[in-house]
Scaffold this motif. Structure first.
Motif, PDB file in Angstrom:
ATOM      1  N   GLY A   1       0.811  -1.214   0.000  1.00 16.35           N
ATOM      2  CA  GLY A   1       0.000   0.000   0.000  1.00 16.35           C
ATOM      3  C   GLY A   1       0.843   1.261   0.000  1.00 16.35           C
ATOM      4  N   LEU A   2       2.020   1.203   0.619  1.00 16.54           N
ATOM      5  CA  LEU A   2       2.910   2.358   0.647  1.00 16.54           C
ATOM      6  C   LEU A   2       3.587   2.614  -0.693  1.00 16.54           C
ATOM      7  N   PHE A   3       3.642   1.581  -1.550  1.00 13.49           N
ATOM      8  CA  PHE A   3       4.328   1.695  -2.835  1.00 13.49           C
ATOM      9  C   PHE A   3       3.370   1.430  -4.000  1.00 13.49           C
ATOM     10  N   ASN A   4       2.234   2.118  -3.950  1.00 13.94           N
ATOM     11  CA  ASN A   4       1.262   2.075  -5.049  1.00 13.94           C
ATOM     12  C   ASN A   4       0.843   0.659  -5.438  1.00 13.94           C
ATOM     13  N   GLY A   5       0.694  -0.203  -4.458  1.00 14.33           N
ATOM     14  CA  GLY A   5       0.204  -1.552  -4.710  1.00 14.33           C
ATOM     15  C   GLY A   5       1.234  -2.496  -5.304  1.00 14.33           C
ATOM     16  N   SER A   6       2.522  -2.162  -5.209  1.00 18.16           N
ATOM     17  CA  SER A   6       3.570  -3.035  -5.761  1.00 18.16           C
ATOM     18  C   SER A   6       3.911  -4.129  -4.758  1.00 18.16           C
ATOM     19  N   PHE A   7       3.369  -5.311  -4.984  1.00 15.17           N
ATOM     20  CA  PHE A   7       3.669  -6.424  -4.081  1.00 15.17           C
ATOM     21  C   PHE A   7       5.073  -6.973  -4.317  1.00 15.17           C
ATOM     22  N   GLY A   8       5.629  -6.714  -5.495  1.00 14.57           N
ATOM     23  CA  GLY A   8       7.017  -7.106  -5.736  1.00 14.57           C
ATOM     24  C   GLY A   8       7.960  -6.346  -4.829  1.00 14.57           C
ATOM     25  N   LEU A   9       7.795  -5.013  -4.779  1.00 18.00           N
ATOM     26  CA  LEU A   9       8.613  -4.199  -3.881  1.00 18.00           C
ATOM     27  C   LEU A   9       8.342  -4.564  -2.427  1.00 18.00           C
ATOM     28  N   SER A  10       7.087  -4.867  -2.130  1.00 21.12           N
ATOM     29  CA  SER A  10       6.730  -5.250  -0.766  1.00 21.12           C
ATOM     30  C   SER A  10       7.483  -6.509  -0.338  1.00 21.12           C
ATOM     31  N   ILE A  11       7.553  -7.517  -1.222  1.00 23.37           N
ATOM     32  CA  ILE A  11       8.288  -8.753  -0.906  1.00 23.37           C
ATOM     33  C   ILE A  11       9.761  -8.446  -0.661  1.00 23.37           C
ATOM     34  N   VAL A  12      10.333  -7.570  -1.500  1.00 21.41           N
ATOM     35  CA  VAL A  12      11.743  -7.190  -1.339  1.00 21.41           C
ATOM     36  C   VAL A  12      11.966  -6.526   0.018  1.00 21.41           C
ATOM     37  N   ILE A  13      11.120  -5.552   0.350  1.00 22.74           N
ATOM     38  CA  ILE A  13      11.294  -4.783   1.583  1.00 22.74           C
ATOM     39  C   ILE A  13      11.098  -5.652   2.817  1.00 22.74           C
ATOM     40  N   VAL A  14      10.020  -6.441   2.834  1.00 26.27           N
ATOM     41  CA  VAL A  14       9.739  -7.269   4.009  1.00 26.27           C
ATOM     42  C   VAL A  14      10.817  -8.348   4.180  1.00 26.27           C
ATOM     43  N   THR A  15      11.295  -8.900   3.078  1.00 25.33           N
ATOM     44  CA  THR A  15      12.377  -9.899   3.159  1.00 25.33           C
ATOM     45  C   THR A  15      13.605  -9.297   3.823  1.00 25.33           C
ATOM     46  N   VAL A  16      13.990  -8.092   3.389  1.00 29.12           N
ATOM     47  CA  VAL A  16      15.166  -7.422   3.957  1.00 29.12           C
ATOM     48  C   VAL A  16      14.933  -7.088   5.429  1.00 29.12           C
ATOM     49  N   LEU A  17      13.736  -6.604   5.761  1.00 32.05           N
ATOM     50  CA  LEU A  17      13.422  -6.273   7.157  1.00 32.05           C
ATOM     51  C   LEU A  17      13.533  -7.503   8.054  1.00 32.05           C
ATOM     52  N   ILE A  18      12.975  -8.620   7.593  1.00 30.56           N
ATOM     53  CA  ILE A  18      13.028  -9.847   8.389  1.00 30.56           C
ATOM     54  C   ILE A  18      14.469 -10.299   8.569  1.00 30.56           C
ATOM     55  N   ARG A  19      15.261 -10.203   7.505  1.00 27.98           N
ATOM     56  CA  ARG A  19      16.670 -10.601   7.599  1.00 27.98           C
ATOM     57  C   ARG A  19      17.417  -9.730   8.605  1.00 27.98           C
ATOM     58  N   PHE A  20      17.100  -8.438   8.633  1.00 33.69           N
ATOM     59  CA  PHE A  20      17.758  -7.552   9.596  1.00 33.69           C
ATOM     60  C   PHE A  20      17.329  -7.893  11.026  1.00 33.69           C
ATOM     61  N   VAL A  21      16.054  -8.207  11.211  1.00 33.54           N
ATOM     62  CA  VAL A  21      15.562  -8.582  12.545  1.00 33.54           C
ATOM     63  C   VAL A  21      16.246  -9.870  13.025  1.00 33.54           C
ATOM     64  N   LEU A  22      16.461 -10.809  12.101  1.00 34.08           N
ATOM     65  CA  LEU A  22      17.088 -12.084  12.455  1.00 34.08           C
ATOM     66  C   LEU A  22      18.609 -12.025  12.480  1.00 34.08           C
ATOM     67  N   LEU A  23      19.164 -10.885  12.068  1.00 38.26           N
ATOM     68  CA  LEU A  23      20.621 -10.769  11.964  1.00 38.26           C
ATOM     69  C   LEU A  23      21.360 -11.100  13.261  1.00 38.26           C
ATOM     70  N   PRO A  24      20.913 -10.615  14.435  1.00 41.10           N
ATOM     71  CA  PRO A  24      21.618 -10.975  15.670  1.00 41.10           C
ATOM     72  C   PRO A  24      21.688 -12.487  15.894  1.00 41.10           C
TER      73      PRO A  24
ATOM     74  N   LEU B   1      11.337 -14.628  -6.264  1.00 35.73           N
ATOM     75  CA  LEU B   1      11.791 -13.278  -5.910  1.00 35.73           C
ATOM     76  C   LEU B   1      12.247 -13.235  -4.456  1.00 35.73           C
ATOM     77  N   TYR B   2      11.476 -13.841  -3.601  1.00 33.76           N
ATOM     78  CA  TYR B   2      11.822 -13.919  -2.173  1.00 33.76           C
ATOM     79  C   TYR B   2      13.152 -14.625  -1.960  1.00 33.76           C
ATOM     80  N   TRP B   3      13.378 -15.745  -2.662  1.00 35.36           N
ATOM     81  CA  TRP B   3      14.643 -16.472  -2.518  1.00 35.36           C
ATOM     82  C   TRP B   3      15.819 -15.651  -3.021  1.00 35.36           C
ATOM     83  N   VAL B   4      15.631 -14.955  -4.135  1.00 40.63           N
ATOM     84  CA  VAL B   4      16.724 -14.145  -4.693  1.00 40.63           C
ATOM     85  C   VAL B   4      17.128 -13.048  -3.711  1.00 40.63           C
ATOM     86  N   VAL B   5      16.149 -12.311  -3.206  1.00 37.72           N
ATOM     87  CA  VAL B   5      16.434 -11.207  -2.281  1.00 37.72           C
ATOM     88  C   VAL B   5      17.090 -11.734  -1.001  1.00 37.72           C
TER      89      VAL B   5
END
Length: 255
Positions: free
Chosen positions: A53-76, A225-229
């Motif tokens: 919703g923040l990126f004009n309905g782009s679920f592709g960008l959403s998958i990229v962003i959420v994947t990166v966020l989750i990876r950062f949360v799990l980084l420790p 896409l999720y696996w690549v990111v």
């Protein structure tokens, strides 16, 4: 270490099998019943919809962003796991020395010698402040999160109705580009830590990419896409936290 890698391989196969068999394929909503659905899968789906919703309905960008966020949360947790792996690797010569001490057939048959070896190994761990189980615990914490996100992608109905770049997110990549990139990045990721694998365990370097490619050409492009990111993130993380911290001759998997 061996058990950890095999656990990951088996878990991935189970996920792909469940997806292919149509288990948990019904759209996920706030009304979906079950602890796993309500407290794990749905929050991930909500995040995907929120960022889309923040990126004009782009679920592709959403998958990229959420994947990166989750990876950062799990980084420790990932860093803790890698620290444990390095500690065990540093003790490897001493562990092999102890194992060779009790290696003869005569000593193997004596239960007391097995117990003595275990005691000496535990003493070695305590002396160096190493917990052999510390590397496994982060895996068991991370896996429910990653599995929940995986199924959220599969079961968020809106994703299948959108496209990103050249692919329809709800269908397999017709040009197989994303599955091939996912397989290649998986290979690079595993190869960067292959020095930690012993003997036949190095076959994981080839098994995992093949599994990813096979899954990618049959499952929705959103998953590729999720696996690549996720793989790109892990490659960067591994480079800065593992590869640069050890001698170059140790990372040579041919040795």
């Amino acid at each position: 270490m061996k058990r950890t890698y095999w656990f990951i391989v088996v878990l991935f196969l189970c996920i792909v099998f469940l997806s292919g068999c149509g288990v948990n394929q019904q759209p996920i909503t706030a009304e979906t019943q079950g602890i796993w659905n309500h407290f794990f899968v749905y929050p991930m789906s909500w995040l995907l919809i929120f960022f889309a919703g923040l990126f004009n309905g782009s679920f592709g960008l959403s998958i990229v962003i959420v994947t990166v966020l989750i990876r950062f949360v799990l980084l420790p947790l990932m860093l803790k796991q890698q620290k444990s792996s390095r500690s065990m690797q540093a003790l490897k010569p001493q562990m092999e020395e102890l194992q060779n001490k009790y290696k003869t057939e005569e000593k193997k048959k004596d239960p007391k010698n097995v117990q003595n070896m275990q005691k000496e190994l535990m003493a070695l761990y305590q002396e160096n402040g190493v917990n052999p189980m510390a590397g496994c615990l982060p895996i068991f914490v991370q896996m429910p999160v990653m599995m929940a996100f995986y199924f959220a992608i599969m079961r968020t109905e809106e994703i299948a109705l959108h496209s990103f770049l050249w692919v329809d997110l709800g269908n397999p990549d017709p040009m197989f580009i994303l599955p091939l990139i996912a397989g290649l990045t998986t290979f690079l990721q595993v190869r960067m830590t292959a020095f930690q694998l012993q003997g036949q365990m190095k076959i994981i370097m080839y098994i995992m990419p093949i599994m990813i490619i096979v899954a990618g050409v049959t499952l929705p492009s959103a998953l590729s896409l999720y696996w690549v990111v996720g793989n790109v993130f892990m490659i960067i993380q591994t480079y800065f936290t593992v590869v640069r911290s050890i001698p170059s001759n140790v990372t040579d998997i041919s040795k």
